[in-house]
Motif scaffolding. Structure first.
Motif: not given
Lengths: 184, 184
Positions: B150-152, B154-156, B158-160, B176
């Motif tokens: 989930a971090s790997l 969805i995190g990018p 969110v950041y983008r 991803l």
């Protein structure tokens, strides 16, 4: 010449504003509440920061992010240390609060959006410098843009700390470094 | 004393907003679409929730995001479609606003934190199911926990979208998927 009383009141106001931001969220950072919390007259708070938005912005800022400065080869262990430090900071409630306030504030305040854009651009520039070094040392095995590298490295830390309310193990950081093509 | 007509219209609006959120995602939750779906005048929707973000937040409470449901093999193309839909939604300003409002609100509101935790746990559970299928089909070439996935993934995004205020190209989504060990 700066009046030392003015410096003292400024410091007291910022400390109070950050405490309120952490405990109750940005809506609590009003001139009245900050004055009360700092034990200072409301007029003094207005003298330093006339607008509520300026007060909130001052509470949130006060530090340039100390990450990704001065990359040194070999890049992988240097970047691992940087991400480790960032992940540890981001797991602290007050850092989560300020990060999210900056992110959320940018939606409605052009000033906060400017501050966010400035921080994001600085991070991208620093990662660009690091990736250029990694390309010359042969550590970088795949093409990755500095923008993508920032998303791939920092995004998962944001999700883990701010969304999952969890911590970042070293193994996850190694996986992030693999993910941008930095060879072990 | 609460006007019973007001209670009825409020209920009808929330039901319509949640139906739209579930069927079409957060971008569909506009005053116009909700009014249409609920068979109510648009002015009534505005009277209950003046801002689009408030309406979306109300719809999101007690409802859940339409992503990562019902995984089907092969997992990689299914997951690519899910991330594509999520990334496209997240690039919309109103979706950024509500995502950040949820993230930021969780810092100071236990109710919002509960809502966030519920959403995050649902996403993790769904990714767990998808990873289990990918392991049986042989698509998953490395070990990854559902939390890390989930971090790997969805995190990018969110950041983008929320930090870099940018969009997500297909090439980044493929990266991803590579990053969690899903073979092409």
């Amino acid at each position: 010449m700066t009046d030392p009383r003015s410096t003292r009141s400024r410091t007291a106001i910022l400390t109070a504003a950050r405490a309120l931001l952490l405990k109750e969220g940005p809506a609590a950072v009003t001139h009245q509440r900050v004055a009360q919390e700092a034990g200072i007259g409301r007029a003094t708070v207005y003298r330093h920061w006339a607008q509520p938005e300026q007060l909130l912005l001052a509470a949130m800022s006060g530090s340039d992010l100390p990450y990704f400065r001065d990359p040194t080869p070999p890049v992988r262990p240097w970047l691992r240390d940087q991400l480790r430090a960032m992940a540890t900071e981001m797991a602290l409630p007050e850092v989560v609060a300020v990060t999210l306030t900056l992110m959320q504030g940018a939606v409605w305040s052009p000033q906060i959006a400017d501050q966010r854009n400035h921080a994001i651009a600085a991070i991208t520039d620093r990662l660009r410098a690091a990736l250029e070094i990694a390309a010359t040392t042969g550590e970088l095995t795949a093409d990755v843009s500095p923008d993508d590298a920032a998303s791939l490295l920092i995004g998962p830390l944001v999700y883990r700390t701010a969304m999952q309310a969890g911590t970042v193990p070293d193994a996850l950081i190694d996986r992030l470094l693999d993910g941008i093509g930095l060879s072990r």
